[in-house]
Design a protein around this motif. Structure first.
Motif, PDB file in Angstrom:
ATOM      1  N   GLY A 139       4.405  15.337  18.987  1.00 23.43           N
ATOM      2  CA  GLY A 139       5.467  15.540  19.836  1.00 23.43           C
ATOM      3  C   GLY A 139       5.401  15.794  21.038  1.00 23.43           C
ATOM      4  N   MET A 140       4.577  17.135  21.311  1.00 25.97           N
ATOM      5  CA  MET A 140       4.455  17.813  22.881  1.00 25.97           C
ATOM      6  C   MET A 140       3.554  16.681  23.740  1.00 25.97           C
ATOM      7  SD  MET A 140       3.265  21.532  22.102  1.00 25.97           S
ATOM      8  CE  MET A 140       2.106  21.340  20.832  1.00 25.97           C
ATOM      9  N   CYS A 159       2.527  19.103   9.612  1.00 20.81           N
ATOM     10  CA  CYS A 159       3.379  19.715  10.649  1.00 20.81           C
ATOM     11  C   CYS A 159       2.913  19.965  12.011  1.00 20.81           C
ATOM     12  CB  CYS A 159       3.904  20.979  10.016  1.00 20.81           C
ATOM     13  SG  CYS A 159       5.265  20.609   8.841  1.00 20.81           S
ATOM     14  N   LEU A 160       1.462  20.423  11.792  1.00 17.34           N
ATOM     15  CA  LEU A 160       0.687  20.931  13.143  1.00 17.34           C
ATOM     16  C   LEU A 160       0.573  19.550  13.907  1.00 17.34           C
ATOM     17  CD1 LEU A 160      -1.658  23.573  12.113  1.00 17.34           C
ATOM     18  CD2 LEU A 160       0.246  23.852  13.457  1.00 17.34           C
ATOM     19  N   MET A 216       1.841  16.607  13.769  1.00 15.78           N
ATOM     20  CA  MET A 216       3.183  16.123  14.155  1.00 15.78           C
ATOM     21  C   MET A 216       3.833  16.926  15.387  1.00 15.78           C
ATOM     22  SD  MET A 216       3.901  13.369  12.634  1.00 15.78           S
ATOM     23  CE  MET A 216       5.522  12.866  13.088  1.00 15.78           C
ATOM     24  N   SER A 217       3.637  18.196  15.393  1.00 15.56           N
ATOM     25  CA  SER A 217       4.037  18.943  16.534  1.00 15.56           C
ATOM     26  C   SER A 217       3.273  18.578  17.753  1.00 15.56           C
ATOM     27  CB  SER A 217       3.933  20.357  16.357  1.00 15.56           C
ATOM     28  OG  SER A 217       2.591  20.715  15.894  1.00 15.56           O
ATOM     29  N   LEU A 218       2.046  18.480  17.534  1.00 19.75           N
ATOM     30  CA  LEU A 218       1.136  18.139  18.599  1.00 19.75           C
ATOM     31  C   LEU A 218       1.494  16.508  19.270  1.00 19.75           C
ATOM     32  CD1 LEU A 218      -2.480  19.324  17.605  1.00 19.75           C
ATOM     33  CD2 LEU A 218      -1.352  20.197  19.459  1.00 19.75           C
ATOM     34  N   THR A 232       1.267  21.943   5.963  1.00 17.17           N
ATOM     35  CA  THR A 232       0.902  22.744   7.075  1.00 17.17           C
ATOM     36  C   THR A 232       0.212  21.660   8.228  1.00 17.17           C
ATOM     37  OG1 THR A 232       0.705  24.738   6.023  1.00 17.17           O
ATOM     38  CG2 THR A 232      -0.145  24.835   8.132  1.00 17.17           C
TER      39      THR A 232
END
Length: 52
Positions: free
Chosen positions: A17-18, A10-11, A13-15, A7
């Motif tokens: 990516g944004m 994933c968080l 990596m999403s940050l 988790t």
């Protein structure tokens, strides 16, 4: 424990990516007209202000 690490990864990596998407989107935009105009005007008028 593994789910918690997954988790967090994933968080993060999403940050990333944004933020990367914001950087890429800003690089693709044309220059704003008011930025160009203000730099041209300041280049002509600001020279008089720096003379001793």
């Amino acid at each position: 424990m593994l789910a918690r690490r997954f988790t967090i990864v994933c968080l993060l990596m999403s940050l990333f990516g944004m933020f990367f998407a914001i950087i890429v989107a800003e690089a693709g935009r044309p220059a704003r007209s008011w930025d160009e105009a203000s730099s041209k005007v300041c280049g002509m008028n600001c020279m008089n202000h720096f003379r001793p």
